[in-house]
Motif scaffolding. Structure first.
Motif, PDB file in Angstrom:
ATOM      1  N   LEU A 628      35.414   6.912  68.109  1.00 24.94           N
ATOM      2  CA  LEU A 628      35.519   8.185  67.405  1.00 24.94           C
ATOM      3  C   LEU A 628      34.792   9.292  68.147  1.00 24.94           C
ATOM      4  O   LEU A 628      35.242  10.438  68.163  1.00 24.94           O
ATOM      5  CB  LEU A 628      34.975   8.050  65.978  1.00 24.94           C
ATOM      6  N   THR A 629      33.647   8.950  68.765  1.00 27.75           N
ATOM      7  CA  THR A 629      32.931   9.983  69.524  1.00 27.75           C
ATOM      8  C   THR A 629      33.827  10.509  70.641  1.00 27.75           C
ATOM      9  O   THR A 629      33.967  11.722  70.834  1.00 27.75           O
ATOM     10  CB  THR A 629      31.634   9.418  70.114  1.00 27.75           C
ATOM     11  N   ALA A 630      34.432   9.589  71.372  1.00 25.03           N
ATOM     12  CA  ALA A 630      35.339  10.026  72.432  1.00 25.03           C
ATOM     13  C   ALA A 630      36.510  10.797  71.828  1.00 25.03           C
ATOM     14  O   ALA A 630      36.958  11.800  72.388  1.00 25.03           O
ATOM     15  CB  ALA A 630      35.839   8.825  73.223  1.00 25.03           C
ATOM     16  N   GLY A 631      36.978  10.332  70.659  1.00 27.02           N
ATOM     17  CA  GLY A 631      38.074  11.026  69.986  1.00 27.02           C
ATOM     18  C   GLY A 631      37.703  12.459  69.646  1.00 27.02           C
ATOM     19  O   GLY A 631      38.468  13.387  69.885  1.00 27.02           O
ATOM     20  N   PHE A 632      36.481  12.638  69.113  1.00 25.10           N
ATOM     21  CA  PHE A 632      36.023  13.999  68.802  1.00 25.10           C
ATOM     22  C   PHE A 632      35.951  14.840  70.066  1.00 25.10           C
ATOM     23  O   PHE A 632      36.336  16.001  70.078  1.00 25.10           O
ATOM     24  CB  PHE A 632      34.654  13.966  68.126  1.00 25.10           C
ATOM     25  N   ALA A 633      35.419  14.225  71.152  1.00 32.96           N
ATOM     26  CA  ALA A 633      35.306  14.984  72.402  1.00 32.96           C
ATOM     27  C   ALA A 633      36.690  15.480  72.822  1.00 32.96           C
ATOM     28  O   ALA A 633      36.859  16.650  73.195  1.00 32.96           O
ATOM     29  CB  ALA A 633      34.687  14.116  73.490  1.00 32.96           C
ATOM     30  N   ILE A 634      37.699  14.604  72.718  1.00 33.13           N
ATOM     31  CA  ILE A 634      39.056  15.004  73.096  1.00 33.13           C
ATOM     32  C   ILE A 634      39.553  16.117  72.175  1.00 33.13           C
ATOM     33  O   ILE A 634      40.080  17.135  72.634  1.00 33.13           O
ATOM     34  CB  ILE A 634      40.002  13.791  73.011  1.00 33.13           C
ATOM     35  N   ALA A 635      39.334  15.915  70.871  1.00 32.03           N
ATOM     36  CA  ALA A 635      39.788  16.934  69.925  1.00 32.03           C
ATOM     37  C   ALA A 635      39.117  18.269  70.231  1.00 32.03           C
ATOM     38  O   ALA A 635      39.757  19.321  70.178  1.00 32.03           O
ATOM     39  CB  ALA A 635      39.470  16.498  68.501  1.00 32.03           C
ATOM     40  N   PHE A 636      37.827  18.225  70.561  1.00 30.93           N
ATOM     41  CA  PHE A 636      37.117  19.481  70.821  1.00 30.93           C
ATOM     42  C   PHE A 636      37.657  20.155  72.076  1.00 30.93           C
ATOM     43  O   PHE A 636      37.793  21.381  72.121  1.00 30.93           O
ATOM     44  CB  PHE A 636      35.609  19.226  70.943  1.00 30.93           C
ATOM     45  N   ILE A 637      37.962  19.360  73.106  1.00 34.61           N
ATOM     46  CA  ILE A 637      38.565  19.975  74.300  1.00 34.61           C
ATOM     47  C   ILE A 637      39.854  20.683  73.901  1.00 34.61           C
ATOM     48  O   ILE A 637      40.107  21.834  74.288  1.00 34.61           O
ATOM     49  CB  ILE A 637      38.855  18.903  75.374  1.00 34.61           C
ATOM     50  N   GLY A 638      40.652  20.007  73.083  1.00 37.03           N
ATOM     51  CA  GLY A 638      41.908  20.610  72.645  1.00 37.03           C
ATOM     52  C   GLY A 638      41.674  21.883  71.855  1.00 37.03           C
ATOM     53  O   GLY A 638      42.319  22.901  72.100  1.00 37.03           O
ATOM     54  N   ILE A 639      40.705  21.846  70.929  1.00 34.72           N
ATOM     55  CA  ILE A 639      40.474  23.020  70.084  1.00 34.72           C
ATOM     56  C   ILE A 639      39.946  24.184  70.925  1.00 34.72           C
ATOM     57  O   ILE A 639      40.375  25.328  70.765  1.00 34.72           O
ATOM     58  CB  ILE A 639      39.498  22.660  68.938  1.00 34.72           C
ATOM     59  N   VAL A 640      39.034  23.884  71.860  1.00 35.46           N
ATOM     60  CA  VAL A 640      38.497  24.962  72.706  1.00 35.46           C
ATOM     61  C   VAL A 640      39.630  25.622  73.492  1.00 35.46           C
ATOM     62  O   VAL A 640      39.763  26.854  73.507  1.00 35.46           O
ATOM     63  CB  VAL A 640      37.420  24.414  73.669  1.00 35.46           C
ATOM     64  N   SER A 641      40.468  24.800  74.112  1.00 37.42           N
ATOM     65  CA  SER A 641      41.520  25.417  74.937  1.00 37.42           C
ATOM     66  C   SER A 641      42.496  26.187  74.045  1.00 37.42           C
ATOM     67  O   SER A 641      42.937  27.278  74.389  1.00 37.42           O
ATOM     68  CB  SER A 641      42.239  24.363  75.769  1.00 37.42           C
ATOM     69  N   ASP A 642      42.783  25.618  72.866  1.00 35.73           N
ATOM     70  CA  ASP A 642      43.697  26.294  71.944  1.00 35.73           C
ATOM     71  C   ASP A 642      43.139  27.654  71.524  1.00 35.73           C
ATOM     72  O   ASP A 642      43.831  28.660  71.552  1.00 35.73           O
ATOM     73  CB  ASP A 642      43.911  25.399  70.723  1.00 35.73           C
TER      74      ASP A 642
END
Ligand SMILES: Nc1ncnc2c1ncn2[C@@H]1O[C@H](COP(=O)(O)OP(=O)(O)O)[C@@H](O)[C@H]1O
Ligand SMILES: [Mg+2]
Lengths: 659, 362
Positions: A628-642
């Motif tokens: 989940l930590t890695a999942g959050f990191a991925i989600a955050f990368i997506g949200i930042v770029s979005d």
């Protein structure tokens, strides 16, 4: 004020303040990068300071598991009932009693199911759709994928209604209580849509065990956001006169919602349903990894064993199923000519439905006596696996050197240098630059958000893997955007090309992400190059679509005005069309980036070394914290770029005066 | 020529003793943050300047009117003048910021949500500019919808729906969907639907504005025909002055949220309260709004009349006749009691718009 005053040269510095700030920031980062010894902690995040978010999550999950077993068990048992029904009806058949006295009731006959799909196609869209539906289903049957496909279909059949009901309820809630929407639902949807698919599986696996139910629940959660969004949109779009009408006939609030507002927004909601179905298919395939079974499982096994032929065959079955479901669910919404006659009975009003049900019953009953109705006879089964294998072998024999040279070239001279550059990039420098960009584009709030999210990747000790993800995703997205925009421009200038491209894009868009990997793996084997190419194929569609649409939607009178004022075609393109279409194009690029991110993560299955790999390992070890930590990191990368891309689109739009 | 000038004063039988159905006193609808407190602070009488200083938008300001039972009351104004806002206040679709509204003596603004639902279910009907038909229901189901909301059982509501379908001339289209009908037909469905519950008061918010001019005229005639049978109390919104005078018993003219004049079409044409109203009425053919009573001389001079008209008949309805016969017409009350006579020359003068000339001469 006199003319002389205004003509005076201004004494403002020739370099503006923003430029100075940017220059300073870049200088700091460059120093950090070139001379890491100045502040090593700002370059490589110290291990000793890593915040053990993963451990906290693991503890929380363990606590949930021990204290809520009764609940999760209960949920599993409840959902297992309809799920087993669906699986029995479609795939396995019923068995009552045990041993020799067992009475077996057969599953729906494959002939009947094929016929039912064809009839549905005919009812919704005429002969054309009927033949597409029939061809796809017969393909699945003849190529030996029937049982897996029906298992997949059963999972979809149960999770989609669940999604629709819960999604619509959440949408209504968000519509009624805007603050709940703003504070809870909107951020939750953002996170859900950027979380990688794998990351859903882990908590489900932990809570609900390695069973079809956890696959189904993961699917339901993953596929829900479009339904919520479509419901909110549908309700907002209901003309206010219809709303007033509901009030004026004295509807109670519930009557107004159920009988006036929701039915009026039906068309928009159905777009949500179509997306839910397609996402559910995508997720069902992936959740086969946690024991859901079905077509995805076949592909996975084949991929693991590098059995290209089998993988391709199962993959094409997924494609066939995707096309059938997409076309049928889209066509089902289109208004059909009404019967303008009164007083018909049920059969007369629904001749197609009656015919389909009748055929299903007859063929299924027949399958008790005629084996050919029960299972696809081996005699007519075809396998293309050897053929695919032969084709790949042939390509590899004749083009191995060329392909290999291409692959090595990409790796050595493009991919690896970029990767090395990014992985060595100082984390604090990145946080600084991203934060500054957010501040300049939008303001303090966005800056705080992106700084926190970017820092998360560092303080959880995932910095290097995050950068590896960023590198692969970034390279793929840039290439996809480049080719996508070029194709989009071509399509916007040539109607015939656009007409040719549309069905291709439609199909590409309906395919589950899994399917893109298989053919590429055949040619480039596993590794970063394969991941990149599969990602480009998967992510290119929105860039093409939005570019084409953006250029085509420019009002005719602007083009005419430019023509009249003597623009050459080249000037017209660079100075009128492209700038005006830019906001649309940016929206397309934004989607391309998000799709690329989701695909890169799936590519962990073919051996990339990034956050996806982290989730993948965690999945294998059922380590919720790590995954989940890695999942959050991925989600955050997506949200930042979005957020950054959206903010720059907004700025562009206001600069062009489009809002 | 007869030297006694025709009667031109206002001794007309405008006295209306029908009971008041809808009463609206000093109603304001103000948009803006804290609009209620703002109105309270200024005792319900803020000036335009105070409003703009406080960034308030007065969509309806200081509106007072009463509508009598069976009356065709028209609200006329250009787009953005606040007509829809006013009618939404009258039906309490939005809460007025200030003022009182009484429906049959009940204070509508104090009605509880349940009472309001009851009133709307049984006593109010509304027709919308863009029809507001439910796209997923057939014509029959759309028209029966208000009854189904009330819980009327299927047979009864469909029977009632069929009756109103016949009334608006849509027989045979029961099983069509709205998207399969023309605009005019869709609005007929809208009208039928609002009549299905037999409302006492009927709100129509620009019902014909979305239709082509030819269809619009046809629908206006249709509405007059329906009203001659049904005798509802009508509040009808329009931005078209011709439509207003064609349908109205009385017209309220709105501008910038305020009602600037209320009167019969005749009064508006003959005595416009402001230049704004005069501007609208300038091109109206007098003969269409003026009644025989206006042109009547209160005497019975000739022994032989060319015809008989009622005092309330519009002059345009007998102008051609009287000019053709060239004899005085006898004017009677509705009951047939002779009260005076109309001379053909006066009609000709009116048609030729020569009254100003004559007044100047006199
Ligand atoms: N919800 C609202 N918020 C702010 N202003 C409004 C709102 N609704 C209407 N208005 C304003 O009230 C005025 C009157 O609108 P409306 O009643 O729709 O006019 P009409 O129906 O005569 O065309 C308009 O100027 C409009 O801008
Ligand atoms: Mg209006």
């Amino acid at each position: 004020m006199s003319v002389a005053d205004t003509a005076m040269p201004s004494r403002a510095p020739s370099i503006s303040a923003p430029t100075m700030i940017w220059a300073a920031a870049i200088a700091i980062v460059a120093i950090l990068y070139l001379v890491p010894s100045v502040a090593p902690w700002a370059v490589k995040y110290p291990m000793s300071a890593v915040i053990p978010v993963a451990d906290w999550i693991s503890v929380l999950m363990a606590w949930l598991k021990t204290n809520f077993t009764w609940l999760t068990r209960g949920i599993t048992d409840i959902f297992n009932v309809p799920l087993q029904w669906a699986i029995n009806i479609l795939a396995k058949g019923w068995k009552f009693g045990y041993g020799p006295d067992a009475v077996v009731f057969p599953r729906l006959s494959w002939i009947g199911v094929c016929a039912a799909f064809a009839i549905a196609g005919y009812a919704f869209g005429g002969w054309r759709l009927a033949s597409v539906a029939a061809a796809c289903m017969i393909y699945i049957a003849l190529f030996g994928q029937w049982e897996s496909a029906m298992l997949t279909l059963a999972l979809i059949a149960i999770s989609v209604p669940l999604c629709i009901v819960i999604g619509a309820a959440l949408g209504v809630l968000a519509f009624r209580k805007p603050w709940i929407d703003r504070v809870i639902i909107e951020p939750m949807l953002d996170l859900m849509q950027t979380m990688p698919t794998f990351a859903y599986l882990i908590p489900m696996l932990l809570l609900f065990g390695n069973s079809p139910v956890s696959g189904m629940l993961a699917t339901a959660v993953f596929a829900m956001p479009p339904m919520v969004r479509a419901t909110i949109l549908a309700l907002k779009r209901v003309p206010h006169e219809i709303d007033d009408f509901g009030e004026m006939v004295g509807c109670t609030p519930r009557q107004k919602l159920l009988r006036v507002l929701l039915p009026s927004g039906r068309a928009t909601m159905m777009i949500g349903v179509n997306q839910v179905i397609m996402l559910a298919l995508n997720m069902v395939i992936i959740s086969s990894m946690i024991g859901a079974g079905g077509l995805g499982y076949d592909v996975l096994l084949a991929l693991r064993a590098l059995k290209i032929g089998q993988g391709m065959e199962a993959g094409l079955a997924i494609v066939a199923l995707a096309i059938v479901l997409d076309r049928l669910s889209q066509a089902a919404v289109r208004p059909r000519p009404a019967l303008h006659t009164l007083d018909l009975n049920f059969v007369q009003r629904n001749p197609m439905l009656t015919l389909a049900v009748g055929l299903l019953i007859v063929t299924t009953a027949l399958s008790l006596f005629v084996p050919a109705f029960a299972a696809v006879p081996a005699a007519i089964k075809v396998s293309t696996a050897p053929w695919w294998k032969a084709a790949v072998d042939w390509i590899n024999i004749h083009f191995f050197d060329a392909i290999e040279a291409f692959r090595t070239f990409l790796l050595l001279y493009i991919l690896n240098p970029i990767r090395d550059f990014l992985v060595a990039f100082p984390w604090l420098g990145m946080v600084l630059l991203v934060g500054l960009a957010a501040y300049r584009l939008s303001g303090v709030r966005l800056a705080i958000l992106v700084v926190l999210m970017t820092s998360f990747c560092a303080v959880t000790g995932l910095w290097e893997k995050s950068m590896a993800t960023l590198y692969l995703c970034g390279v793929s997205a840039i290439i996809a955007a480049f080719f996508g925009i070029a194709l989009g421009i071509a399509a916007s200038r040539n109607d015939r090309f656009a007409a040719f491209l549309t069905p291709v894009l439609d199909t590409l868009q309906t395919l589950p992400s899994f399917c893109f990997i298989i053919p590429v793996v055949m040619l480039f084997r596993v590794g970063d190059v394969t991941a990149m190419i599969a990602t480009i194929l998967f992510a290119i569609v929105p860039a093409i679509r939005y570019t084409n649409h953006g250029i085509r939607q420019i009002p005719e009178n602007l083009i005419e005005a430019a023509t009249v004022s003597g623009c050459t075609p080249r000037q017209m393109f660079w100075r009128v069309q492209l700038p005006l279409a830019l906001p649309e194009i940016m929206l397309g690029i934004n989607q391309t980036v998000l799709l690329a991110l989701s695909m890169i993560i799936i590519c962990a299955m073919i051996g990339t070394r990034d956050l996806g790999q982290e989730v993948f390992i965690a999945l294998a070890k059922a380590d919720a914290g790590r995954g989940l930590t890695a999942g959050f990191a991925i989600a955050f990368i997506g949200i930042v770029s979005d957020r950054l891309l959206r903010a720059s689109t907004d700025r562009l739009q206001s600069r062009l005066g489009l809002v | 020529m007869n030297d006694q000038a025709p009667m031109r004063d206002d001794t007309l039988p405008v006295q209306d003793d029908r009971p008041i159905k809808l009463l609206c006193k000093d109603v304001w609808k103000v948009f803006g943050d804290g609009a209620k407190q703002f109105m309270a602070k200024h005792n319900g009488t803020p000036t335009a300047e105070e409003m703009s200083n406080a960034k308030m938008v007065g969509a309806v300001r200081h509106a007072s009117l009463e509508v009598r039972r069976g009356e065709n009351f028209i609200v006329m104004g250009l787009s953005g003048s606040g007509k829809s806002t006013l009618v939404r206040c009258l039906s309490r679709l939005i809460e007025p910021t200030w003022g009182t509204i009484e429906f049959d003596g009940i204070d509508l603004l104090k009605a509880s949500p349940e009472a309001l639902i009851e009133i709307r279910r049984h006593r109010m009907g509304m027709v919308f500019q863009h029809f507001a038909l439910l796209p997923h229901l057939t014509v029959l189901e759309n028209i029966a919808f208000p009854l189904s909301v009330q819980g009327v059982e299927r047979k009864a509501r469909e029977a009632r729906a069929r009756k109103v379908i016949e009334l608006v001339g849509l027989g045979g289209r029961e099983q069509f969907y709205p998207r399969e009908l023309s605009g005019g037909q869709q609005q007929r469905v809208g009208i039928a639907r609002s009549l299905a519950v037999e409302p006492e008061i009927w709100f129509l918010d620009e019902p014909f504005s979305a239709l082509d001019p030819l269809i619009r005229r046809e629908m206006q005639s249709e509405l007059l025909r329906l009203q001659s049978v049904l005798k509802k109390t009508i509040v009808f919104i329009t931005h078209d002055f011709d439509e207003a005078i064609r349908l109205a018993d009385r017209v309220a003219i709105m501008k910038d949220g305020q009602i600037i004049q209320i009167g019969t079409p005749e009064e508006l044409v003959l005595h416009p309260a402001t230049d704004y109203v005069a501007e609208f009425t300038r091109d109206v053919q007098r003969a269409k709004v003026m009644s025989a009573a206006r042109l009547m001389r209160p005497q019975l001079s000739s022994a032989e009349y060319g015809g008989t008209v009622k005092a309330t008949d519009k002059i345009s309805s007998f102008a051609a006749h009287i000019v053709g016969v060239r004899k005085n017409f006898l004017v009677t009350t509705a009951e047939g009691k002779p009260v005076g006579e109309v001379a053909p020359d006066d009609v000709i003068d009116l048609l030729a718009d020569r009254d100003q000339l004559r007044e100047a001469r006199a």
